[in-house]
Design an enzyme around this catalytic site. Sequence first.
Site, PDB file in Angstrom:
ATOM      1  N   CYS A  95       1.286  -1.314   0.104  1.00 43.66           N
ATOM      2  CA  CYS A  95      -0.100   0.670  -0.214  1.00 43.66           C
ATOM      3  C   CYS A  95       0.703   1.293   0.235  1.00 43.66           C
ATOM      4  O   CYS A  95       0.953   1.962  -0.997  1.00 43.66           O
ATOM      5  CB  CYS A  95      -0.807  -0.408   1.667  1.00 43.66           C
ATOM      6  SG  CYS A  95      -2.363   1.502   0.953  1.00 43.66           S
ATOM      7  N   CYS A 191      -5.932  -2.885   7.123  1.00 38.31           N
ATOM      8  CA  CYS A 191      -7.199  -2.233   7.502  1.00 38.31           C
ATOM      9  C   CYS A 191      -8.752  -2.680   6.650  1.00 38.31           C
ATOM     10  O   CYS A 191      -9.504  -2.653   7.513  1.00 38.31           O
ATOM     11  CB  CYS A 191      -6.753  -0.755   6.669  1.00 38.31           C
ATOM     12  SG  CYS A 191      -6.509  -0.945   4.642  1.00 38.31           S
TER      13      CYS A 191
END
Length: 352
Positions: A95, A191
């Site tokens: 990410c 997440c």
Amino acid sequence: MSGGVDSSVAALLTKRMGYACIGCTMKLYDAPDDGAARGRSCCVLEDVEDARSIALRMGMPYYVFNFKDAFRSRVLEKFIRSYEAGRTPNPCVDCNRYLKFDRLFERARVLGCDRIVTGHYARIAFNGKEYVLKKALDPSKDQSYFLYAMTQEQLSRTLFPLGSLRKSETRKIAKEAGFVNADKPDSQDICFVPNGDYARVIESDTGKRCPEGVFQTTSGEVLGRHRGIIRYTIGQRKGLGISSRRPLYVCGIRAEDHTVVVGNWEELFSRTVILSDVHWICGKTPDFPLRCFANIRSRQQEQPVTVYPQGAGGVRIEFDRPQRAVTPGQAAVLYDGETVLGGGEIQSAGGT
């Protein structure tokens, strides 16, 4: 701005440096807004509203950027493929590499921004020749491990205002500024997996159930059946559901025949680790053999190693002492003291 206290204080400190700032949140996936993920994840509606509130309080324009397609192609799909192949991926590294310091950089150029600012606990310095990435001053919060893929251009255009702070100091600044998220808990999980159930996320996304298989000892004895290789990782002991007179740990995963290999504590250790997709912060390959230190997980104390070239763009690292539960798919990050040299993805491990 994730809606958390770290990115909010990073924005405040950047404003205090005299920069004109724009706040933004990356919309990466559709998080359930049922309260289950609250306080454990990001990207829920509450987080967006917290970020927006902080930005408006500081008089900053605020945007939400839809990066869901890029997140799926560069992070989520690799996450799924890796688990199905018996590997344990590190989506936070991906990410940062492909979203925060790639897609967000491109968006910043469009908006005419000179710098990207995040709430990472790390430091950037210029040594007269090149930019260097360094550990945070607070070792308990250091996030340099997740940033090893940053380039010279990215480092030259990035600010990490929290790199010299302790988390307690960050929260104090937020309280003094009256931020609504000053006491907001840190997110604890990946997440998009707020409850830690990786297998459920994978099977829900793919629409198929991972095939069952067998538990097999390193000597070839079959001990029972398991519920699918995506539910296991190297070093795991709990949740195996098999009885034994001695503790058993996951020592290997064979995706080709859906086998989880188990063994004793001593069989978890490896001295040699092969890395692929290796990135060097300075932008060039160092002279080999290279003596430095390596981490094979983010909260590990780095260990002394010797690094050798290994094929096209890969390296072989030899630890001075064998390391426990070296896990294919995870990152190994190389350090020289406080400075990050680079890193790569663990392909395989062996030898004691």
